[in-house]
Design a protein around this motif. Structure first.
Motif, PDB file in Angstrom:
ATOM      1  N   ILE A   5       0.853  -1.180   0.000  1.00 46.29           N
ATOM      2  CA  ILE A   5       0.000   0.000   0.000  1.00 46.29           C
ATOM      3  C   ILE A   5       0.890   1.232   0.000  1.00 46.29           C
ATOM      4  O   ILE A   5       1.826   1.329   0.801  1.00 46.29           O
ATOM      5  CB  ILE A   5      -0.912   0.026   1.241  1.00 46.29           C
ATOM      6  N   LEU A   6       0.601   2.178  -0.881  1.00 46.24           N
ATOM      7  CA  LEU A   6       1.306   3.461  -0.896  1.00 46.24           C
ATOM      8  C   LEU A   6       0.329   4.556  -0.473  1.00 46.24           C
ATOM      9  O   LEU A   6      -0.726   4.718  -1.078  1.00 46.24           O
ATOM     10  CB  LEU A   6       1.848   3.771  -2.295  1.00 46.24           C
ATOM     11  N   ILE A   7       0.691   5.282   0.578  1.00 50.69           N
ATOM     12  CA  ILE A   7      -0.121   6.405   1.053  1.00 50.69           C
ATOM     13  C   ILE A   7       0.651   7.682   0.760  1.00 50.69           C
ATOM     14  O   ILE A   7       1.804   7.827   1.177  1.00 50.69           O
ATOM     15  CB  ILE A   7      -0.419   6.282   2.553  1.00 50.69           C
ATOM     16  N   VAL A   8       0.015   8.602   0.033  1.00 53.95           N
ATOM     17  CA  VAL A   8       0.686   9.827  -0.410  1.00 53.95           C
ATOM     18  C   VAL A   8       0.030  11.034   0.254  1.00 53.95           C
ATOM     19  O   VAL A   8      -1.191  11.223   0.169  1.00 53.95           O
ATOM     20  CB  VAL A   8       0.609   9.978  -1.939  1.00 53.95           C
ATOM     21  N   THR A   9       0.843  11.852   0.909  1.00 54.45           N
ATOM     22  CA  THR A   9       0.380  13.110   1.490  1.00 54.45           C
ATOM     23  C   THR A   9       1.121  14.252   0.824  1.00 54.45           C
ATOM     24  O   THR A   9       2.114  14.054   0.120  1.00 54.45           O
ATOM     25  CB  THR A   9       0.611  13.162   3.004  1.00 54.45           C
ATOM     26  N   ALA A  10       0.641  15.474   1.084  1.00 55.11           N
ATOM     27  CA  ALA A  10       1.314  16.647   0.534  1.00 55.11           C
ATOM     28  C   ALA A  10       2.457  17.106   1.422  1.00 55.11           C
ATOM     29  O   ALA A  10       3.544  17.431   0.936  1.00 55.11           O
ATOM     30  CB  ALA A  10       0.313  17.783   0.339  1.00 55.11           C
ATOM     31  N   VAL A  11       2.227  17.129   2.730  1.00 50.94           N
ATOM     32  CA  VAL A  11       3.201  17.701   3.667  1.00 50.94           C
ATOM     33  C   VAL A  11       3.449  16.737   4.822  1.00 50.94           C
ATOM     34  O   VAL A  11       2.680  15.799   5.067  1.00 50.94           O
ATOM     35  CB  VAL A  11       2.716  19.066   4.214  1.00 50.94           C
ATOM     36  N   ALA A  12       4.529  17.005   5.557  1.00 47.92           N
ATOM     37  CA  ALA A  12       4.969  16.096   6.612  1.00 47.92           C
ATOM     38  C   ALA A  12       3.946  15.979   7.741  1.00 47.92           C
ATOM     39  O   ALA A  12       3.789  14.898   8.326  1.00 47.92           O
ATOM     40  CB  ALA A  12       6.312  16.551   7.169  1.00 47.92           C
ATOM     41  N   ALA A  13       3.242  17.052   8.072  1.00 50.33           N
ATOM     42  CA  ALA A  13       2.267  16.989   9.168  1.00 50.33           C
ATOM     43  C   ALA A  13       1.166  15.987   8.862  1.00 50.33           C
ATOM     44  O   ALA A  13       0.690  15.272   9.761  1.00 50.33           O
ATOM     45  CB  ALA A  13       1.669  18.375   9.423  1.00 50.33           C
ATOM     46  N   ALA A 195     -20.212  17.322  -5.033  1.00 50.84           N
ATOM     47  CA  ALA A 195     -18.842  17.418  -4.524  1.00 50.84           C
ATOM     48  C   ALA A 195     -18.851  17.647  -3.021  1.00 50.84           C
ATOM     49  O   ALA A 195     -19.637  18.437  -2.504  1.00 50.84           O
ATOM     50  CB  ALA A 195     -18.098  18.555  -5.225  1.00 50.84           C
ATOM     51  N   VAL A 196     -17.953  16.944  -2.320  1.00 50.77           N
ATOM     52  CA  VAL A 196     -17.922  17.040  -0.858  1.00 50.77           C
ATOM     53  C   VAL A 196     -16.751  17.854  -0.338  1.00 50.77           C
ATOM     54  O   VAL A 196     -16.812  18.390   0.772  1.00 50.77           O
ATOM     55  CB  VAL A 196     -17.908  15.632  -0.215  1.00 50.77           C
ATOM     56  N   ALA A 197     -15.683  17.957  -1.124  1.00 49.30           N
ATOM     57  CA  ALA A 197     -14.490  18.646  -0.620  1.00 49.30           C
ATOM     58  C   ALA A 197     -13.593  19.033  -1.776  1.00 49.30           C
ATOM     59  O   ALA A 197     -13.747  18.543  -2.908  1.00 49.30           O
ATOM     60  CB  ALA A 197     -13.726  17.750   0.354  1.00 49.30           C
ATOM     61  N   GLU A 198     -12.644  19.927  -1.483  1.00 48.67           N
ATOM     62  CA  GLU A 198     -11.594  20.259  -2.444  1.00 48.67           C
ATOM     63  C   GLU A 198     -10.240  20.192  -1.748  1.00 48.67           C
ATOM     64  O   GLU A 198     -10.099  20.511  -0.572  1.00 48.67           O
ATOM     65  CB  GLU A 198     -11.799  21.649  -3.054  1.00 48.67           C
ATOM     66  N   ALA A 199      -9.245  19.751  -2.512  1.00 47.02           N
ATOM     67  CA  ALA A 199      -7.857  19.736  -2.060  1.00 47.02           C
ATOM     68  C   ALA A 199      -6.985  19.951  -3.286  1.00 47.02           C
ATOM     69  O   ALA A 199      -7.493  20.297  -4.356  1.00 47.02           O
ATOM     70  CB  ALA A 199      -7.543  18.431  -1.337  1.00 47.02           C
ATOM     71  N   MET A 200      -5.684  19.726  -3.171  1.00 48.57           N
ATOM     72  CA  MET A 200      -4.786  20.106  -4.257  1.00 48.57           C
ATOM     73  C   MET A 200      -3.967  18.955  -4.842  1.00 48.57           C
ATOM     74  O   MET A 200      -3.166  19.192  -5.744  1.00 48.57           O
ATOM     75  CB  MET A 200      -3.823  21.202  -3.772  1.00 48.57           C
ATOM     76  N   GLU A 201      -4.165  17.723  -4.364  1.00 52.51           N
ATOM     77  CA  GLU A 201      -3.272  16.657  -4.800  1.00 52.51           C
ATOM     78  C   GLU A 201      -3.933  15.414  -5.380  1.00 52.51           C
ATOM     79  O   GLU A 201      -3.290  14.667  -6.116  1.00 52.51           O
ATOM     80  CB  GLU A 201      -2.378  16.213  -3.625  1.00 52.51           C
ATOM     81  N   GLY A 202      -5.180  15.134  -5.059  1.00 53.77           N
ATOM     82  CA  GLY A 202      -5.765  13.838  -5.381  1.00 53.77           C
ATOM     83  C   GLY A 202      -5.667  13.446  -6.835  1.00 53.77           C
ATOM     84  O   GLY A 202      -5.324  12.298  -7.169  1.00 53.77           O
ATOM     85  N   PHE A 203      -5.979  14.370  -7.738  1.00 52.86           N
ATOM     86  CA  PHE A 203      -5.974  14.025  -9.159  1.00 52.86           C
ATOM     87  C   PHE A 203      -4.567  13.697  -9.639  1.00 52.86           C
ATOM     88  O   PHE A 203      -4.380  12.809 -10.470  1.00 52.86           O
ATOM     89  CB  PHE A 203      -6.582  15.157  -9.990  1.00 52.86           C
ATOM     90  N   GLY A 204      -3.563  14.394  -9.121  1.00 54.28           N
ATOM     91  CA  GLY A 204      -2.192  14.072  -9.500  1.00 54.28           C
ATOM     92  C   GLY A 204      -1.803  12.667  -9.073  1.00 54.28           C
ATOM     93  O   GLY A 204      -1.170  11.923  -9.831  1.00 54.28           O
ATOM     94  N   VAL A 205      -2.176  12.289  -7.855  1.00 51.62           N
ATOM     95  CA  VAL A 205      -1.923  10.928  -7.377  1.00 51.62           C
ATOM     96  C   VAL A 205      -2.659   9.922  -8.261  1.00 51.62           C
ATOM     97  O   VAL A 205      -2.098   8.888  -8.660  1.00 51.62           O
ATOM     98  CB  VAL A 205      -2.355  10.779  -5.911  1.00 51.62           C
ATOM     99  N   ALA A 206      -3.916  10.222  -8.582  1.00 56.70           N
ATOM    100  CA  ALA A 206      -4.727   9.299  -9.380  1.00 56.70           C
ATOM    101  C   ALA A 206      -4.173   9.117 -10.788  1.00 56.70           C
ATOM    102  O   ALA A 206      -4.210   8.009 -11.350  1.00 56.70           O
ATOM    103  CB  ALA A 206      -6.168   9.790  -9.435  1.00 56.70           C
ATOM    104  N   GLU A 207      -3.661  10.185 -11.387  1.00 55.16           N
ATOM    105  CA  GLU A 207      -3.076  10.074 -12.721  1.00 55.16           C
ATOM    106  C   GLU A 207      -1.857   9.148 -12.700  1.00 55.16           C
ATOM    107  O   GLU A 207      -1.690   8.301 -13.581  1.00 55.16           O
ATOM    108  CB  GLU A 207      -2.679  11.453 -13.237  1.00 55.16           C
ATOM    109  N   ALA A 208      -1.002   9.303 -11.699  1.00 56.86           N
ATOM    110  CA  ALA A 208       0.169   8.430 -11.602  1.00 56.86           C
ATOM    111  C   ALA A 208      -0.255   6.984 -11.355  1.00 56.86           C
ATOM    112  O   ALA A 208       0.290   6.056 -11.953  1.00 56.86           O
ATOM    113  CB  ALA A 208       1.087   8.918 -10.483  1.00 56.86           C
TER     114      ALA A 208
END
Length: 261
Positions: A5-13, A195-208
Motif C-alpha cells: 500500500i502506498l499512502i501519499v500526502t502533501a506535507v509532513a504533518a 462534490a464534498v471537498a476540495e484539495a490540491m493533490e488527489g488528481f495528481g496521485v490518481a493520474e500516476a
C-alpha cells in the motif's frame, strides 16, 4: 509477497498523522531520486477473512509535495522505484491512497469530519467559454475524473461509521488554486454536483496510479469550509487529529480487504 500500500500526502504533518494512526513505529526510511523519502513499514496482521496464516502488509508513506503536478511527479517516482526494485510481475502496489486535509463544502462535509472519494476530479481542467465551463473531455481529449470502485469506498465508509467518525462519500475535487470566495465555491458546486471537498493533490496521485493500473482512493479530514477565505476559522489541528483517527480505525487490514480480486 506482502500486500503493498502506498499512502501519499502533501506535507509532513499529514504524513505524521497517518503514520501515528496506523501505529507505524520505527519505519525504514528509503531515499528516492529527487530528494524524496519513503517511510516503509512491514507488518503481519490477522487474515481479514479469518484463518490461521497472517497477512504480510507493507505500507509506504510518501510526502509528495503540494499541488497536482508535484505530487504526480513524486508518486510516479515512487511507483517507478517500486517497479524496478520489487520482485515478481504485476503492479508495484495493490492500492494507493491520497491522504491529507481538505476544505469541505459546508452542506455536505463539516469541519472535523472525513471525506472518502467516490471519484477524484480535476475541477478546473478544461476551458472557460462564453457559454460556461467545459471539462477537458468535452474539448475532445484527456480526462478530468477517476472513479473509485464502490468496493473501496463502501468498506472504508463502513469502518468509519462503525467507529463513530462522521464522514461523507462523494466526489473530491482537485484544484490548483484554493477557493477563497463564495462565488467560486458556488460555481464549483454547480459544475460538479455532489462534490464534498476540495484539495490540491488527489488528481495528481490518481493520474500516476492510473499509469500503473493501480486502484486509488482519496481520504481527507476537513479543516475548513470551501468558500470565503477566513484563516481564523481554519481548524487544521482538529483536522489532523481526525485524519489520524480515521487511519487508526481503518488500520492495515481494512486496506487488505479492499484489495481487488
Amino acid at each position: 509477497m506482502p500486500h503493498r500500500i502506498l499512502i501519499v500526502t502533501a506535507v509532513a504533518a499529514e504524513a505524521d498523522s497517518v503514520t501515528a494512526g496506523l501505529g507505524l513505529d520505527g519505519p525504514e526510511l528509503l531515499p528516492l531520486p529527487g530528494g524524496l523519502v519513503l517511510c516503509r513499514h512491514t507488518d503481519s496482521v490477522p487474515r481479514p477473512a479469518g484463518g490461521d496464516a497472517p497477512v504480510d502488509v507493507q505500507v509506504d508513506v510518501l510526502v509528495g509535495g503540494v499541488g497536482p503536478a508535484a505530487v504526480a511527479a513524486s508518486t510516479g517516482t515512487a511507483l517507478a522505484y517500486a517497479s524496478l526494485t520489487g520482485s515478481g510481475a504485476g503492479s508495484p502496489y495493490d492500492l494507493i491512497v491520497s491522504a491529507g486535509i481538505a476544505g469541505g463544502f459546508p452542506s455536505r462535509a463539516p469541519v472535523g469530519s472525513v471525506v472518502v472519494s467516490a471519484s477524484i476530479v480535476a475541477a478546473d481542467l478544461g476551458a472557460e467559454t462564453p457559454d460556461g465551463y467545459l471539462a477537458v473531455e468535452e474539448l475532445g481529449f484527456g480526462r478530468s475524473a477517476h472513479p473509485v470502485p464502490e468496493a473501496l469506498t463502501g468498506r472504508i465508509a463502513a469502518v468509519l461509521g462503525a467507529g463513530g467518525l462522521p464522514h461523507t462519500v462523494g466526489p473530491v475535487l482537485t484544484v490548483s488554486t484554493v477557493t477563497g470566495t463564495a462565488r467560486r465555491a458556488a460555481a464549483l458546486a454547480e459544475r460538479r454536483p455532489g462534490a464534498v471537498a476540495e484539495a490540491m493533490e488527489g488528481f495528481g496521485v490518481a493520474e500516476a496510479a492510473a499509469a500503473y493500473g493501480v486502484p486509488v482512493v482519496e481520504i481527507r479530514a476537513v479543516s475548513n469550509a470551501v468558500g470565503l477565505r477566513d484563516r481564523t476559522a481554519w481548524r487544521i489541528g482538529e483536522a489532523l487529529e481526525s485524519l489520524g483517527h480515521a487511519f487508526r480505525l481503518l488500520g492495515k487490514t481494512v486496506f487488505v480487504e479492499l484489495e481487488p480480486s
